[in-house]
Design an enzyme around this catalytic site. Structure first.
Site, PDB file in Angstrom:
ATOM      1  N   TYR A  93      -9.408 -11.112  -6.919  1.00  0.00           N
ATOM      2  CA  TYR A  93      -8.581 -10.880  -8.111  1.00  0.00           C
ATOM      3  C   TYR A  93      -8.743 -11.963  -9.153  1.00  0.00           C
ATOM      4  O   TYR A  93      -8.351 -11.775 -10.302  1.00  0.00           O
ATOM      5  CB  TYR A  93      -7.110 -10.739  -7.706  1.00  0.00           C
ATOM      6  CG  TYR A  93      -6.886  -9.576  -6.785  1.00  0.00           C
ATOM      7  CD1 TYR A  93      -7.049  -8.264  -7.221  1.00  0.00           C
ATOM      8  CD2 TYR A  93      -6.532  -9.784  -5.450  1.00  0.00           C
ATOM      9  CE1 TYR A  93      -6.874  -7.194  -6.363  1.00  0.00           C
ATOM     10  CE2 TYR A  93      -6.344  -8.711  -4.586  1.00  0.00           C
ATOM     11  CZ  TYR A  93      -6.522  -7.429  -5.053  1.00  0.00           C
ATOM     12  OH  TYR A  93      -6.351  -6.371  -4.199  1.00  0.00           O
ATOM     13  N   HIS A 107      -3.262 -10.309   3.385  1.00  0.00           N
ATOM     14  CA  HIS A 107      -4.683 -10.524   3.642  1.00  0.00           C
ATOM     15  C   HIS A 107      -4.874 -11.576   4.736  1.00  0.00           C
ATOM     16  O   HIS A 107      -4.182 -12.600   4.742  1.00  0.00           O
ATOM     17  CB  HIS A 107      -5.404 -10.998   2.377  1.00  0.00           C
ATOM     18  CG  HIS A 107      -5.546  -9.942   1.335  1.00  0.00           C
ATOM     19  ND1 HIS A 107      -5.767 -10.222   0.003  1.00  0.00           N
ATOM     20  CD2 HIS A 107      -5.505  -8.572   1.427  1.00  0.00           C
ATOM     21  CE1 HIS A 107      -5.860  -9.093  -0.681  1.00  0.00           C
ATOM     22  NE2 HIS A 107      -5.705  -8.087   0.174  1.00  0.00           N
ATOM     23  N   ARG A 135      -1.422  -1.976  -6.602  1.00  0.00           N
ATOM     24  CA  ARG A 135      -1.484  -3.163  -5.722  1.00  0.00           C
ATOM     25  C   ARG A 135      -2.436  -4.200  -6.325  1.00  0.00           C
ATOM     26  O   ARG A 135      -2.133  -5.397  -6.338  1.00  0.00           O
ATOM     27  CB  ARG A 135      -1.941  -2.738  -4.334  1.00  0.00           C
ATOM     28  CG  ARG A 135      -2.154  -3.870  -3.330  1.00  0.00           C
ATOM     29  CD  ARG A 135      -2.465  -3.273  -1.956  1.00  0.00           C
ATOM     30  NE  ARG A 135      -3.091  -4.207  -1.041  1.00  0.00           N
ATOM     31  CZ  ARG A 135      -2.420  -5.017  -0.222  1.00  0.00           C
ATOM     32  NH1 ARG A 135      -1.113  -5.009  -0.223  1.00  0.00           N
ATOM     33  NH2 ARG A 135      -3.072  -5.821   0.614  1.00  0.00           N
ATOM     34  N   ARG A 174       0.847  -1.180   0.000  1.00  0.00           N
ATOM     35  CA  ARG A 174       0.000   0.000   0.000  1.00  0.00           C
ATOM     36  C   ARG A 174       0.891   1.242   0.000  1.00  0.00           C
ATOM     37  O   ARG A 174       2.071   1.169   0.363  1.00  0.00           O
ATOM     38  CB  ARG A 174      -0.921   0.000   1.221  1.00  0.00           C
ATOM     39  CG  ARG A 174      -1.834  -1.215   1.313  1.00  0.00           C
ATOM     40  CD  ARG A 174      -2.604  -1.230   2.621  1.00  0.00           C
ATOM     41  NE  ARG A 174      -3.506  -2.380   2.716  1.00  0.00           N
ATOM     42  CZ  ARG A 174      -3.168  -3.569   3.199  1.00  0.00           C
ATOM     43  NH1 ARG A 174      -1.926  -3.762   3.643  1.00  0.00           N
ATOM     44  NH2 ARG A 174      -4.038  -4.563   3.252  1.00  0.00           N
ATOM     45  N   HIS A 229      -3.495   2.779  -5.390  1.00  0.00           N
ATOM     46  CA  HIS A 229      -3.876   1.447  -4.916  1.00  0.00           C
ATOM     47  C   HIS A 229      -4.136   0.490  -6.077  1.00  0.00           C
ATOM     48  O   HIS A 229      -4.076  -0.730  -5.900  1.00  0.00           O
ATOM     49  CB  HIS A 229      -5.116   1.544  -4.030  1.00  0.00           C
ATOM     50  CG  HIS A 229      -5.242   0.418  -3.049  1.00  0.00           C
ATOM     51  ND1 HIS A 229      -4.409   0.271  -1.964  1.00  0.00           N
ATOM     52  CD2 HIS A 229      -6.102  -0.639  -2.997  1.00  0.00           C
ATOM     53  CE1 HIS A 229      -4.755  -0.810  -1.277  1.00  0.00           C
ATOM     54  NE2 HIS A 229      -5.774  -1.376  -1.890  1.00  0.00           N
ATOM     55  N   LYS A 264      -1.731  -2.862   7.530  1.00  0.00           N
ATOM     56  CA  LYS A 264      -3.151  -2.793   7.883  1.00  0.00           C
ATOM     57  C   LYS A 264      -3.462  -3.817   8.974  1.00  0.00           C
ATOM     58  O   LYS A 264      -3.044  -4.974   8.900  1.00  0.00           O
ATOM     59  CB  LYS A 264      -4.012  -3.074   6.651  1.00  0.00           C
ATOM     60  CG  LYS A 264      -5.492  -2.789   6.862  1.00  0.00           C
ATOM     61  CD  LYS A 264      -6.252  -2.905   5.559  1.00  0.00           C
ATOM     62  CE  LYS A 264      -7.724  -2.552   5.757  1.00  0.00           C
ATOM     63  NZ  LYS A 264      -8.487  -2.650   4.485  1.00  0.00           N
TER      64      LYS A 264
END
Length: 324
Positions: free
Chosen positions: A306, A297, A274, A140, A271, A165
């Site tokens: 994705y 994640h 990414r 990020r 973003h 995150k």
């Protein structure tokens, strides 16, 4: 003598910091609680109920046209206020209906579009390097800008992302193509740091209370930002002359200019790089669990989005018109 309780927003900030939430979460929650109180005529939250919260959330959706995720963030801030600051039962808040977030397909660049974008950023120095690193590592924007020198391992070809995150650390790849450029960039950053240190500056902010435990660490080379800001500032608490990392708006503006110059008609942001990183790895046949780890994640279901934008054309299905 009876001491009066501190103001509500001060209590809110203290509760957030006690739980080590990120500064951005703190500012968002404070802003939402302030808006909620003003919406209800500056009445104390103890005097309010489910109807007031419902009216506030409805106003956000109907009058302010906020997104579902924004509306849910406002509700999360109010739940935190009642549960963790006022220590009140929140059963009635949990019963409130949360806004349903729509399923969105992420915007993804093609490889040719990435090349065009990079071509427009040639000669932009650190900004161009940040943009290439976003696509090359899947970080990020703020994760890249908050990199410290010690987090880049050229021998192991990897980057350690600290406090990503959810305040989780992870490792991702250091692209071979960028290593020589990054080494030259760090050599210039080191010269700048040595000039700052010679002038009595050269400090950076350290996480938590690390500066108290290691008083000189903030001046050590390993703790310096990989992408420092162009100007120094004086920290009011310590009176140290410091440099912050490069501000995200500098990269965002350069990215938007390059996007326009490339004539890429996509509603893209930093973003998007990414998203493109993840999609192109899956297209290349890499395991989805590996991509999940690189992106950081928690759930593989998040990474699976994705698979819906892989470059297969109509999810890999051949249109009947193409068989005529």
């Amino acid at each position: 003598m009876v001491l009066s309780a501190p103001p509500l927003l001060t209590q809110l900030r203290a509760a957030i910091r006690t739980r080590h939430y990120s500064p951005r979460t703190e500012e968002a929650y404070v802003q939402w609680v302030r808006r909620f109180i003003r919406f209800c005529g500056t009445r104390h939250p103890r005097e309010l109920g489910a109807g007031d919260v419902t009216r506030f959330l409805s106003s956000l959706a109907v009058d302010s046209h906020v997104s579902a995720s924004t509306q849910n963030q406002a509700l999360a801030a109010i739940v935190f206020l009642y549960r963790d600051v006022l220590n009140m039962p929140v059963g009635w808040l949990n019963a409130l209906v949360r806004a349903k977030r729509p399923a969105r397909v992420p915007v993804v660049f093609t490889r040719d579009q990435v090349r065009k974008l990079f071509a427009q950023l040639q000669g932009r120095g650190a900004v161009a390097l940040v943009v290439e690193l976003l696509y090359g590592s899947g970080m990020r924007l703020l994760e890249a800008l908050r990199l410290r020198v010690k987090d880049v391992d050229f021998g192991g070809n990897e980057i350690t992302v600290r406090g990503g995150k959810g305040n989780r650390d992870r490792r991702t790849m250091l692209p071979e193509r960028l290593q020589a450029v990054l080494l030259r960039h760090l050599a210039e950053v080191r010269r700048q740091h040595e000039r700052d240190a010679a002038a009595g500056a050269g400090w950076v902010a350290l996480p938590g209370a690390l500066g108290l435990k290691y008083p000189n660490a903030g001046r050590e080379w390993g703790w310096q930002w990989v992408f420092p800001a162009g100007r120094a500032y004086t920290d009011p608490a310590t009176h140290q002359r410091r440099r912050h990392h490069l501000h995200e708006t500098v990269v965002q503006r350069a990215f938007k200019e390059a996007l326009r110059a490339s004539r890429i008609a996509k509603a893209a942001s930093c973003h998007t790089l990414r998203h493109s990183f993840a999609t192109h790895l899956l297209e290349a046949g890499y395991d989805i669990r590996t991509v999940q780890e690189l992106l950081g994640h928690r759930s593989v279901e998040t990474t699976m989005i994705y698979t819906h934008v892989l470059n297969r054309g109509g999810l890999g299905v051949k249109s009947p018109v193409d068989t005529l």
